[in-house]
Design an enzyme around this catalytic site. Sequence first.
Site, PDB file in Angstrom:
ATOM      1  N   HIS A  70      -5.337   0.689  12.140  1.00 42.08           N
ATOM      2  CA  HIS A  70      -4.986   1.789  11.261  1.00 42.08           C
ATOM      3  C   HIS A  70      -6.068   2.565  10.733  1.00 42.08           C
ATOM      4  O   HIS A  70      -7.240   2.327  10.794  1.00 42.08           O
ATOM      5  CB  HIS A  70      -4.114   1.112  10.107  1.00 42.08           C
ATOM      6  CG  HIS A  70      -2.499   0.610  10.609  1.00 42.08           C
ATOM      7  ND1 HIS A  70      -1.570   0.185   9.300  1.00 42.08           N
ATOM      8  CD2 HIS A  70      -2.155   0.457  11.414  1.00 42.08           C
ATOM      9  CE1 HIS A  70      -0.844  -0.349  10.308  1.00 42.08           C
ATOM     10  NE2 HIS A  70      -0.999  -0.265  11.573  1.00 42.08           N
ATOM     11  N   GLU A  72      -6.817   4.219   7.798  1.00 39.64           N
ATOM     12  CA  GLU A  72      -7.477   3.738   6.672  1.00 39.64           C
ATOM     13  C   GLU A  72      -8.484   2.473   6.947  1.00 39.64           C
ATOM     14  O   GLU A  72      -9.473   2.684   6.472  1.00 39.64           O
ATOM     15  CB  GLU A  72      -6.623   3.676   5.492  1.00 39.64           C
ATOM     16  CG  GLU A  72      -5.430   2.695   5.853  1.00 39.64           C
ATOM     17  CD  GLU A  72      -4.181   3.424   6.107  1.00 39.64           C
ATOM     18  OE1 GLU A  72      -4.108   3.801   7.490  1.00 39.64           O
ATOM     19  OE2 GLU A  72      -3.194   3.491   5.576  1.00 39.64           O
ATOM     20  N   CYS A  98       0.308   0.903   4.743  1.00 37.42           N
ATOM     21  CA  CYS A  98       1.089  -0.092   4.990  1.00 37.42           C
ATOM     22  C   CYS A  98       0.329  -1.359   4.026  1.00 37.42           C
ATOM     23  O   CYS A  98      -0.762  -1.008   3.284  1.00 37.42           O
ATOM     24  CB  CYS A  98       0.938  -0.909   6.272  1.00 37.42           C
ATOM     25  SG  CYS A  98      -0.575  -1.498   6.777  1.00 37.42           S
ATOM     26  N   CYS A 101      -3.241  -2.409   4.789  1.00 33.87           N
ATOM     27  CA  CYS A 101      -4.353  -1.303   4.605  1.00 33.87           C
ATOM     28  C   CYS A 101      -4.386  -1.179   2.988  1.00 33.87           C
ATOM     29  O   CYS A 101      -5.624  -0.861   2.630  1.00 33.87           O
ATOM     30  CB  CYS A 101      -3.954  -0.129   5.269  1.00 33.87           C
ATOM     31  SG  CYS A 101      -4.092  -0.407   7.209  1.00 33.87           S
TER      32      CYS A 101
END
Length: 145
Positions: A70, A72, A98, A101
Amino acid sequence: MSRVNWENYFMNIAKQVATRSTCDRKHVGSVIVRDRTILSTGYNGSIRGMAHCDEVGHLMEEGHCVATIHAETNAILQAAKNGVMIDGAEVYITASPCWNCFKMLANAGIKKIYYGEFYRDQRIFDVAKRLSIELINIPVDQKEL
């Protein structure tokens, strides 16, 4: 012509970072900032050196593509790789983090999370409040991503 405010400026940069995404299921960009200075960026994509979802298809588990890292997380990893301290920083993400993260951002010392569209996990709001992490919505036009 008026100047864009700092929050929209950095969110606009996150939108641009998202254009590098290599998973066509969702293009997400992330920008970590402290004192109005960009410390790191990240977009969702495959493990360095591996084929991209856009090229070979998705590795799906429970409705999620698990081949990608992801945005981030990639921004945190990029900062670590380059020896950039992000404790006390803020992050601009085109979609809310999410759960996994969010946990990484919290443990990395991020104090403020600006996000575009809401993405999946309500738990982040309760936990952010308990940890005094600010979650701020800045809507972005997802059609552009």
